[in-house]
Structures are given as structure tokens and as C-alpha cells.
Write a protein that holds these residues in place. Structure first.
Motif, PDB file in Angstrom:
ATOM      1  N   SER A   1       0.838  -1.198   0.000  1.00  0.00           N
ATOM      2  CA  SER A   1       0.000   0.000   0.000  1.00  0.00           C
ATOM      3  C   SER A   1       0.876   1.252   0.000  1.00  0.00           C
ATOM      4  N   ALA A   2       1.909   1.251   0.863  1.00  0.00           N
ATOM      5  CA  ALA A   2       2.792   2.417   0.956  1.00  0.00           C
ATOM      6  C   ALA A   2       3.541   2.634  -0.357  1.00  0.00           C
ATOM      7  N   GLN A   3       4.057   1.544  -0.929  1.00  0.00           N
ATOM      8  CA  GLN A   3       4.840   1.697  -2.160  1.00  0.00           C
ATOM      9  C   GLN A   3       3.960   2.192  -3.301  1.00  0.00           C
ATOM     10  N   THR A   4       2.740   1.666  -3.354  1.00  0.00           N
ATOM     11  CA  THR A   4       1.847   2.057  -4.447  1.00  0.00           C
ATOM     12  C   THR A   4       1.389   3.507  -4.294  1.00  0.00           C
ATOM     13  N   LEU A   5       0.988   3.887  -3.084  1.00  0.00           N
ATOM     14  CA  LEU A   5       0.405   5.227  -2.920  1.00  0.00           C
ATOM     15  C   LEU A   5       1.453   6.323  -2.783  1.00  0.00           C
ATOM     16  N   LEU A   6       2.592   5.962  -2.205  1.00  0.00           N
ATOM     17  CA  LEU A   6       3.580   7.015  -1.931  1.00  0.00           C
ATOM     18  C   LEU A   6       4.746   6.985  -2.909  1.00  0.00           C
ATOM     19  N   GLY A   7       4.723   6.004  -3.806  1.00  0.00           N
ATOM     20  CA  GLY A   7       5.773   5.932  -4.821  1.00  0.00           C
ATOM     21  C   GLY A   7       7.146   5.686  -4.219  1.00  0.00           C
ATOM     22  N   ILE A   8       7.200   4.934  -3.120  1.00  0.00           N
ATOM     23  CA  ILE A   8       8.503   4.680  -2.481  1.00  0.00           C
ATOM     24  C   ILE A   8       8.935   3.249  -2.760  1.00  0.00           C
ATOM     25  N   LYS A   9      10.240   3.040  -2.698  1.00  0.00           N
ATOM     26  CA  LYS A   9      10.759   1.704  -3.031  1.00  0.00           C
ATOM     27  C   LYS A   9      11.124   0.916  -1.775  1.00  0.00           C
ATOM     28  N   ASP A  10      11.488   1.652  -0.714  1.00  0.00           N
ATOM     29  CA  ASP A  10      11.937   0.963   0.506  1.00  0.00           C
ATOM     30  C   ASP A  10      10.835   0.103   1.092  1.00  0.00           C
ATOM     31  N   GLY A  11      11.237  -0.932   1.792  1.00  0.00           N
ATOM     32  CA  GLY A  11      10.282  -1.830   2.437  1.00  0.00           C
ATOM     33  C   GLY A  11       9.670  -1.182   3.679  1.00  0.00           C
ATOM     34  N   ILE A  12       8.676  -1.843   4.211  1.00  0.00           N
ATOM     35  CA  ILE A  12       7.891  -1.265   5.314  1.00  0.00           C
ATOM     36  C   ILE A  12       8.715  -1.123   6.600  1.00  0.00           C
ATOM     37  N   THR A  13       9.707  -1.993   6.801  1.00  0.00           N
ATOM     38  CA  THR A  13      10.490  -1.903   8.043  1.00  0.00           C
ATOM     39  C   THR A  13      11.258  -0.579   8.080  1.00  0.00           C
ATOM     40  N   LYS A  14      11.638  -0.109   6.901  1.00  0.00           N
ATOM     41  CA  LYS A  14      12.382   1.150   6.825  1.00  0.00           C
ATOM     42  C   LYS A  14      11.436   2.358   6.851  1.00  0.00           C
ATOM     43  N   THR A  15      10.267   2.205   6.271  1.00  0.00           N
ATOM     44  CA  THR A  15       9.424   3.393   6.078  1.00  0.00           C
ATOM     45  C   THR A  15       8.383   3.586   7.174  1.00  0.00           C
ATOM     46  N   ARG A  16       8.055   2.533   7.914  1.00  0.00           N
ATOM     47  CA  ARG A  16       6.974   2.657   8.901  1.00  0.00           C
ATOM     48  C   ARG A  16       7.306   3.742   9.936  1.00  0.00           C
ATOM     49  N   GLY A  17       6.286   4.449  10.331  1.00  0.00           N
ATOM     50  CA  GLY A  17       6.479   5.464  11.358  1.00  0.00           C
ATOM     51  C   GLY A  17       7.015   6.778  10.829  1.00  0.00           C
ATOM     52  N   ARG A  18       7.334   6.828   9.515  1.00  0.00           N
ATOM     53  CA  ARG A  18       7.837   8.100   8.960  1.00  0.00           C
ATOM     54  C   ARG A  18       6.706   8.837   8.264  1.00  0.00           C
TER      55      ARG A  18
END
Ligand code: URA
Length: 272
Positions: free
Chosen positions: A210-227
Motif C-alpha cells: 500500500s505504501a509503495q503504491t500510494l507514496l511511490g517509495i521503493k523501501d520496504g515497510i520496516t524502513k518506512t513505517r512510522g515516517r
């Protein structure tokens, strides 16, 4: 070991369900043993002569097409964009999705899983795709992971009357497989329009896809969660936070403490 004929039909069906074979791929059963001598049906697209030969599973049955060929995907994405643009309200968007035939998942799903919650909510959460329970009920996050999500929301004093919940893909992929990138791209214009129409103050992406699709980010959830990220809805910039998917938390309960932190940050941002 027990012989297959010792099992009741019920036990066999339970076995199939547990193995993930719980979706129909055709409306009529095909007896593939009955007509092995019959000539194969004409295929819509033929493999080049030089292609390595593959077993012909289409004999005596309907030709099996790939879910979406590349050109069909482009056309379906364009049709989805066009349709989603034309939706002035959530009801119109739902009606357009009900009519939309560009995504093959619609054919195997029981029904559309559009959304749940309050369309006036300031907090919107977006998951990946409906599972079996959601497909049966027609509502997102009603199975085991949904129950956990409800408890997580309750912990920050929210419930389904004060949040809005949707998925990137509104039809259940057969056997709960991950949606293909093509299916995701085809469904994306609809969820983008849904976000635009809800216009929440905060968007929470449940899980990496969901994060990669909506926010256009490549990093996995462990890196991006909480940001905090910025989601541009076309109308305005919305604060967005990826967090762990509740299904992941069911498998890895130790990670719940991080999700708890994320939800507290979301709550704080909402009252700021
Ligand atoms: N997982 C999701 O991502 N969405 C649902 O609706 C249910 C489970």
C-alpha cells in the motif's frame, strides 16, 4: 496413511480450502480426462512455432488467457483513469467500479469490496486487497486482521464510525495471492479518486504494498513505517504514514509495539 476414498467430501473440501484452492476459475466444471483425444480448441493467441512446447492444459476446455496482456493492461489503465475521473461522488465511484470490466480479478471475486467507515473521517486507512472474509461480506478488514485493526484503532479511541477504510485493489485475488503489478495499476486510479473524494487529513498505508503504491517509495515497510510522507491527492497535500499490516502483526506480534508507536503519532497529528 489413509486412502483418499476414506475421506468424506466435506474433509476433501476443507483440505482444498486450507491449501488455498477456494476460488473458481471458470463458471462450468471442465472434465479434462473426458476428451483427451479431441482436437485442441483454437487458441486466441498462438505461441511462435519456435517457442519451447508446454503442456496443453487447454485441451477440451476453454482457452486459458493470461489475466491481462500488456496492451490490455494499458487500455484497462486508461479506461480506469477515464472512469475514475468521471466520479463526482463516492456512490458514483462505487457504481463505476461495479460496471468496470478491465480488471480480471472481478471475474473470480464474489463481489466488490469498496470501503467501510465514515466518508467524512479525517483518518483514512488503505490496505492491499480483500481476503476471503472480506470477499464474502463485501467489506474491508473484517477477518482476523480486521479484528486486530479494530483493536488498534480502539487503542487510540477510533472505530469505524470515525475512520474510512479501503484497499488498493477492491476485488479479492484468488487464493489470497498478491495482486499483480498490472492489477494494481488498473485499480489504482479508483483508489486515488477515492482518497481525493474522502480528502482525509491523515492517510495511513497498511503494509508495504500500500505504501509503495500510494507514496511511490521503493523501501520496504520496516524502513518506512512510522515516517511521515506527503501524499498529493490532486486537491492538496496530505500527511501520510506507512505502518505494519495487521496480518503481518498477527504473524509477528513483537512488532506490535512499533505499530502502537505509529498509531500514537497518527492520533497526535490528528489533534494538533
Ligand atoms: N488485508 C487487506 O489488505 N485488506 C483487507 O481488506 C483485508 C485484509
Amino acid at each position: 496413511m489413509t486412502a483418499a476414498h476414506d475421506h468424506t467430501p466435506r474433509q476433501l473440501l476443507d483440505f482444498y480450502l486450507e491449501a488455498g484452492a477456494d476460488a473458481l476459475v471458470g463458471k462450468e466444471p471442465v472434465d479434462r480426462f473426458a476428451a483427451t483425444d479431441a482436437p485442441p480448441p483454437a487458441l486466441a493467441t498462438r505461441a511462435p512455432e519456435s517457442a519451447p512446447s508446454r503442456p496443453d492444459f487447454t485441451r477440451a476446455g476453454p482457452a486459458i488467457q493470461p489475466a491481462t496482456a500488456p496492451q490490455a493492461t494499458d487500455e484497462a489503465v486508461m479506461a480506469a483513469r477515464q472512469a475514475a475521473k468521471g466520479a463526482g461522488t463516492l456512490d458514483e465511484l462505487r457504481a463505476l467500479l461495479e460496471k468496470f470490466d478491465g480488471c480480471a480479478l472481478k471475474g473470480s471475486a464474489t463481489q466488490l469490496v469498496f470501503a467501510d467507515g465514515n466518508p467524512k473521517a479525517k483518518l483514512m486507512l488503505v490496505g492491499e486487497a480483500p481476503g476471503r472474509d472480506e470477499d464474502i461480506e463485501g467489506l474491508p478488514f473484517v477477518g482476523r486482521s480486521g479484528k486486530l485493526l479494530d483493536r488498534m484503532l480502539a487503542a487510540i479511541s477510533f472505530d469505524r464510525t470515525s475512520v474510512y477504510i479501503a484497499n488498493i485493489v477492491p476485488w479479492r485475488p484468488p487464493g489470497n495471492r498478491t495482486p499483480t503489478p498490472q492489477e494494481t495499476q488498473i485499480c489504482l486510479p479508483f483508489v486515488l479518486r477515492q482518497i481525493e473524494l474522502i480528502d482525509p487529513d491523515i492517510l495511513v498505508c497498511l503494509g508495504g504494498p500500500s505504501a509503495q503504491t500510494l507514496l511511490g517509495i521503493k523501501d520496504g515497510i520496516t524502513k518506512t513505517r512510522g515516517r511521515w510522507f506527503t501524499f498529493n491527492s490532486g486537491k492538496r497535500e496530505i500527511r501520510a504514514m506507512p505502518t505494519f499490516h495487521p496480518a503481518f502483526l498477527l504473524r509477528s506480534p513483537l512488532q506490535k509495539r512499533f505499530a502502537w508507536r505509529d498509531f500514537l503519532a497518527v492520533k497526535k497529528a490528528l489533534v494538533e
